[in-house]
Design a protein around this motif. Structure first.
Motif, PDB file in Angstrom:
ATOM      1  N   ASP A 342       0.812  -1.214   0.000  1.00  0.00           N
ATOM      2  CA  ASP A 342       0.000   0.000   0.000  1.00  0.00           C
ATOM      3  C   ASP A 342       0.848   1.269   0.000  1.00  0.00           C
ATOM      4  OD1 ASP A 342       1.065  -0.162   2.522  1.00  0.00           O
ATOM      5  OD2 ASP A 342      -0.843  -0.172   3.585  1.00  0.00           O
ATOM      6  N   GLY A 343       2.161   1.122  -0.125  1.00  0.00           N
ATOM      7  CA  GLY A 343       3.039   2.265  -0.218  1.00  0.00           C
ATOM      8  C   GLY A 343       3.626   2.735   1.097  1.00  0.00           C
ATOM      9  N   ARG A 344       3.229   2.131   2.201  1.00  0.00           N
ATOM     10  CA  ARG A 344       3.786   2.532   3.489  1.00  0.00           C
ATOM     11  C   ARG A 344       5.219   2.004   3.634  1.00  0.00           C
ATOM     12  NH1 ARG A 344      -1.687   2.027   4.416  1.00  0.00           N
ATOM     13  NH2 ARG A 344      -2.620   3.749   5.596  1.00  0.00           N
ATOM     14  N   PRO A 345       6.081   2.730   4.368  1.00  0.00           N
ATOM     15  CA  PRO A 345       7.474   2.283   4.527  1.00  0.00           C
ATOM     16  C   PRO A 345       7.546   0.903   5.170  1.00  0.00           C
ATOM     17  CG  PRO A 345       7.225   4.557   5.239  1.00  0.00           C
ATOM     18  CD  PRO A 345       5.835   4.031   5.001  1.00  0.00           C
ATOM     19  N   ARG A 346       8.541   0.135   4.750  1.00  0.00           N
ATOM     20  CA  ARG A 346       8.709  -1.239   5.237  1.00  0.00           C
ATOM     21  C   ARG A 346      10.194  -1.518   5.413  1.00  0.00           C
ATOM     22  NH1 ARG A 346       8.155  -6.655   1.554  1.00  0.00           N
ATOM     23  NH2 ARG A 346       8.060  -8.212   3.222  1.00  0.00           N
ATOM     24  N   ASP A 347      10.582  -2.009   6.570  1.00  0.00           N
ATOM     25  CA  ASP A 347      11.963  -2.390   6.830  1.00  0.00           C
ATOM     26  C   ASP A 347      12.049  -3.912   6.758  1.00  0.00           C
ATOM     27  OD1 ASP A 347      14.499  -2.944   7.766  1.00  0.00           O
ATOM     28  OD2 ASP A 347      14.451  -1.453   9.370  1.00  0.00           O
ATOM     29  N   LEU A 348      12.326  -4.432   5.567  1.00  0.00           N
ATOM     30  CA  LEU A 348      12.359  -5.878   5.366  1.00  0.00           C
ATOM     31  C   LEU A 348      13.494  -6.523   6.165  1.00  0.00           C
ATOM     32  CD1 LEU A 348      11.361  -8.443   3.987  1.00  0.00           C
ATOM     33  CD2 LEU A 348      12.758  -7.837   1.987  1.00  0.00           C
ATOM     34  N   PHE A 349      14.610  -5.854   6.280  1.00  0.00           N
ATOM     35  CA  PHE A 349      15.740  -6.390   7.035  1.00  0.00           C
ATOM     36  C   PHE A 349      15.341  -6.635   8.491  1.00  0.00           C
ATOM     37  CE2 PHE A 349      19.723  -5.650   9.491  1.00  0.00           C
ATOM     38  CZ  PHE A 349      20.458  -6.724   9.008  1.00  0.00           C
ATOM     39  N   ALA A 350      14.701  -5.638   9.113  1.00  0.00           N
ATOM     40  CA  ALA A 350      14.267  -5.785  10.507  1.00  0.00           C
ATOM     41  C   ALA A 350      13.189  -6.852  10.637  1.00  0.00           C
ATOM     42  CB  ALA A 350      13.752  -4.448  11.035  1.00  0.00           C
ATOM     43  N   GLN A 351      12.308  -6.962   9.653  1.00  0.00           N
ATOM     44  CA  GLN A 351      11.246  -7.966   9.698  1.00  0.00           C
ATOM     45  C   GLN A 351      11.827  -9.377   9.675  1.00  0.00           C
ATOM     46  OE1 GLN A 351       8.948  -6.404   6.308  1.00  0.00           O
ATOM     47  NE2 GLN A 351       7.204  -6.170   7.698  1.00  0.00           N
ATOM     48  N   VAL A 352      12.841  -9.591   8.842  1.00  0.00           N
ATOM     49  CA  VAL A 352      13.467 -10.915   8.764  1.00  0.00           C
ATOM     50  C   VAL A 352      14.126 -11.264  10.090  1.00  0.00           C
ATOM     51  CG1 VAL A 352      15.326 -12.236   7.678  1.00  0.00           C
ATOM     52  CG2 VAL A 352      13.771 -10.875   6.278  1.00  0.00           C
ATOM     53  N   LEU A 353      14.836 -10.310  10.681  1.00  0.00           N
ATOM     54  CA  LEU A 353      15.468 -10.559  11.972  1.00  0.00           C
ATOM     55  C   LEU A 353      14.424 -10.919  13.028  1.00  0.00           C
ATOM     56  CD1 LEU A 353      18.136  -7.701  12.136  1.00  0.00           C
ATOM     57  CD2 LEU A 353      18.470 -10.091  11.469  1.00  0.00           C
ATOM     58  N   ASP A 354      13.283 -10.247  12.996  1.00  0.00           N
ATOM     59  CA  ASP A 354      12.231 -10.529  13.970  1.00  0.00           C
ATOM     60  C   ASP A 354      11.650 -11.927  13.766  1.00  0.00           C
ATOM     61  OD1 ASP A 354      10.261  -9.578  16.063  1.00  0.00           O
ATOM     62  OD2 ASP A 354       8.864  -9.972  14.411  1.00  0.00           O
ATOM     63  N   VAL A 355      11.412 -12.304  12.512  1.00  0.00           N
ATOM     64  CA  VAL A 355      10.873 -13.638  12.225  1.00  0.00           C
ATOM     65  C   VAL A 355      11.842 -14.717  12.682  1.00  0.00           C
ATOM     66  CG1 VAL A 355      10.290 -15.234  10.359  1.00  0.00           C
ATOM     67  CG2 VAL A 355       9.360 -12.916  10.342  1.00  0.00           C
ATOM     68  N   LEU A 356      13.128 -14.535  12.411  1.00  0.00           N
ATOM     69  CA  LEU A 356      14.122 -15.524  12.829  1.00  0.00           C
ATOM     70  C   LEU A 356      14.179 -15.637  14.348  1.00  0.00           C
ATOM     71  CD1 LEU A 356      16.985 -14.659  10.316  1.00  0.00           C
ATOM     72  CD2 LEU A 356      15.608 -16.747  10.324  1.00  0.00           C
ATOM     73  N   ALA A 357      14.139 -14.485  15.028  1.00  0.00           N
ATOM     74  CA  ALA A 357      14.193 -14.515  16.495  1.00  0.00           C
ATOM     75  C   ALA A 357      12.985 -15.230  17.073  1.00  0.00           C
ATOM     76  CB  ALA A 357      14.291 -13.095  17.033  1.00  0.00           C
ATOM     77  N   ARG A 358      11.809 -14.940  16.535  1.00  0.00           N
ATOM     78  CA  ARG A 358      10.585 -15.591  17.018  1.00  0.00           C
ATOM     79  C   ARG A 358      10.614 -17.095  16.714  1.00  0.00           C
ATOM     80  NH1 ARG A 358       6.155 -12.204  18.107  1.00  0.00           N
ATOM     81  NH2 ARG A 358       6.618  -9.977  17.808  1.00  0.00           N
ATOM     82  N   GLY A 359      11.363 -17.491  15.686  1.00  0.00           N
ATOM     83  CA  GLY A 359      11.448 -18.903  15.327  1.00  0.00           C
ATOM     84  C   GLY A 359      12.545 -19.651  16.044  1.00  0.00           C
ATOM     85  N   GLY A 360      13.212 -19.010  17.003  1.00  0.00           N
ATOM     86  CA  GLY A 360      14.214 -19.707  17.797  1.00  0.00           C
ATOM     87  C   GLY A 360      15.613 -19.638  17.225  1.00  0.00           C
ATOM     88  N   VAL A 361      15.866 -18.657  16.330  1.00  0.00           N
ATOM     89  CA  VAL A 361      17.203 -18.503  15.761  1.00  0.00           C
ATOM     90  C   VAL A 361      17.837 -17.234  16.319  1.00  0.00           C
ATOM     91  CG1 VAL A 361      18.539 -18.210  13.631  1.00  0.00           C
ATOM     92  CG2 VAL A 361      16.506 -19.692  13.634  1.00  0.00           C
ATOM     93  N   ARG A 362      18.978 -17.379  16.949  1.00  0.00           N
ATOM     94  CA  ARG A 362      19.735 -16.227  17.432  1.00  0.00           C
ATOM     95  C   ARG A 362      20.634 -15.756  16.295  1.00  0.00           C
ATOM     96  NH1 ARG A 362      24.720 -14.967  20.071  1.00  0.00           N
ATOM     97  NH2 ARG A 362      25.456 -17.110  19.745  1.00  0.00           N
ATOM     98  N   VAL A 363      20.467 -14.498  15.872  1.00  0.00           N
ATOM     99  CA  VAL A 363      21.216 -13.961  14.741  1.00  0.00           C
ATOM    100  C   VAL A 363      22.367 -13.109  15.240  1.00  0.00           C
ATOM    101  CG1 VAL A 363      21.109 -12.582  12.636  1.00  0.00           C
ATOM    102  CG2 VAL A 363      19.142 -13.982  13.308  1.00  0.00           C
ATOM    103  N   VAL A 364      23.558 -13.381  14.737  1.00  0.00           N
ATOM    104  CA  VAL A 364      24.739 -12.594  15.036  1.00  0.00           C
ATOM    105  C   VAL A 364      25.130 -11.854  13.758  1.00  0.00           C
ATOM    106  CG1 VAL A 364      27.157 -12.631  15.746  1.00  0.00           C
ATOM    107  CG2 VAL A 364      25.520 -14.243  16.761  1.00  0.00           C
ATOM    108  N   LEU A 365      25.050 -10.532  13.775  1.00  0.00           N
ATOM    109  CA  LEU A 365      25.390  -9.727  12.587  1.00  0.00           C
ATOM    110  C   LEU A 365      26.891  -9.473  12.566  1.00  0.00           C
ATOM    111  CD1 LEU A 365      22.449  -7.155  12.673  1.00  0.00           C
ATOM    112  CD2 LEU A 365      22.558  -9.384  11.530  1.00  0.00           C
ATOM    113  N   ALA A 366      27.505  -9.806  11.453  1.00  0.00           N
ATOM    114  CA  ALA A 366      28.967  -9.677  11.367  1.00  0.00           C
ATOM    115  C   ALA A 366      29.356  -8.933  10.087  1.00  0.00           C
ATOM    116  CB  ALA A 366      29.607 -11.067  11.368  1.00  0.00           C
TER     117      ALA A 366
END
Length: 366
Positions: A342-366
């Protein structure tokens, strides 16, 4: 196997009958398999550009009414043929519906999921000119008993191939994909491939050809799955999406048992490692993540909803786990400032990190 000197052609095609039924026959080559599907055409009047629009625009382009009285309309695999005129823009794409309501009159903004392309005073869908569909020719066909008997029956119904499919195997003889094939036999004549073989000509009216731009990707896969990660990295976004379709389709065709939680993978005994150097678009994100979890050519979701499903199991991973995301700054740069449908701003990078965290994956950004 048949080759034309420049491209390895699709081989070992099987024209299959209804599910669990006998095959119609096996052929060496298919003419008409690749082509351009029928595309819808939109003309946007009073075009006010915000970005250069030329050639292929994107896989998902949204037309968003400014007054928000109606939901946006989606044009898939959108292209702009030629240069925009002084005050209008022609947009073509794949369209599975009848288009926008004829009564809609109002300003519309257009975006491709990454940026606003511009706006128009109003737009309309132009009906494409009728043109005959090219036939589909199965060359070097060894017909099965059912297909061999069809012309002998002398009835129109006998020539109809109802609920059939064109099954394609790779160079190793393994199943690769299948395409729906609702058509009828037009002609049947001896083939140059051999005395016992025929060329079968089919009505192509209801057949959707494989897009021409997908051919190099499919030919690469027909030679066999990749044996090293990142074989897709040099592709543009359009062909990366074809690659993602292939790995998704292959994943659906086989059951892959989940590895134990905390899978050993190169680093510290409990870690997946994602090579983020080429994550410059959404397709690249999911291809890199799929290879991190399931190796070269692996699949682990093709969108956020699919990623959620994969994290629940049966796609090669069991939580909990750690994901080390190498060169994460590349994805942050390219995926953080995007646009929702619908044209509203979207942070896909942050969304992916959130989905992974909720799924039991700890993400380490390097």
């Amino acid at each position: 196997m048949h080759e034309d000197g420049n491209h390895r052609l699709l081989t070992r095609h099987t024209a299959a009958g209804p599910e669990h039924g006998p095959a119609w026959g096996v052929c060496a080559e298919v003419d008409g398999l690749f082509g351009e599907p029928r595309r819808a055409t939109y003309e946007l009047f009073g075009w006010a550009p915000q970005a250069e629009v030329r050639g292929w625009i994107g896989s998902r382009v949204w037309l968003v009414p400014e007054d928000e009285t109606l939901d946006p309309w989606l044009v898939e695999d959108a292209e702009c043929p030629g240069r925009p005129a002084a005050d209008s823009l022609v947009l073509t794409g794949l369209d599975d519906h009848l288009g926008p309501p004829e009564g809609h009159r109002g300003r519309v903004r257009v975006h491709d999921g990454q940026r606003w392309l511009g706006s128009c005073r109003e737009f309309t869908r132009v009906l494409p000119a009728d043109r005959p569909a090219p036939p589909l020719v199965l060359r070097g066909l060894l017909p099965g008993d059912l297909l061999r008997a069809a012309p002998m029956k002398g009835t129109r119904k006998a020539l109809d191939l109802e609920q059939a499919a064109l099954e394609i195997r790779d160079d190793h003889g393994d199943p690769f994909t299948d395409l729906p094939l609702r058509t009828r036999i037009i002609a049947w004549y001896p083939s140059a491939y051999g005395a016992d073989l025929v060329d079968l000509e089919l009505d192509g009216t209801d057949f959707t050809p494989v897009p021409v731009h997908a051919r190099p990707v499919l030919e690469r896969w027909l030679a066999g799955p990749p044996d090293a990660p990142g074989a897709w990295a040099g592709l543009d976004t359009r062909r990366r999406e074809v690659w993602l379709d292939v790995v998704r389709d292959r994943s659906c065709r086989r059951v892959r048992p989940d590895l134990p939680a905390g899978r050993t993978y190169e680093l510290d005994g409990r870690t997946y490692e994602l090579d983020g150097r080429h994550v410059t678009d959404e397709a690249g994100l999911h291809l890199a993540l799929g290879e991190a979890v399931n190796g070269p050519g692996g699949y682990f979701g093709g969108c956020l909803d699919a990623l959620v499903d994969c994290l629940r199991g049966t796609f090669g991973h069991t939580a909990p786990a750690t994901l080390v995301w190498r060169e994460a700054a590349t994805a942050r740069e390219h995926l953080s400032r995007r646009l929702a449908w619908d044209g509203r701003p979207r942070d896909l990078f942050a969304q992916v990190l959130d989905v992974l965290a909720r799924g039991g994956v700890r993400v380490v950004l390097a």
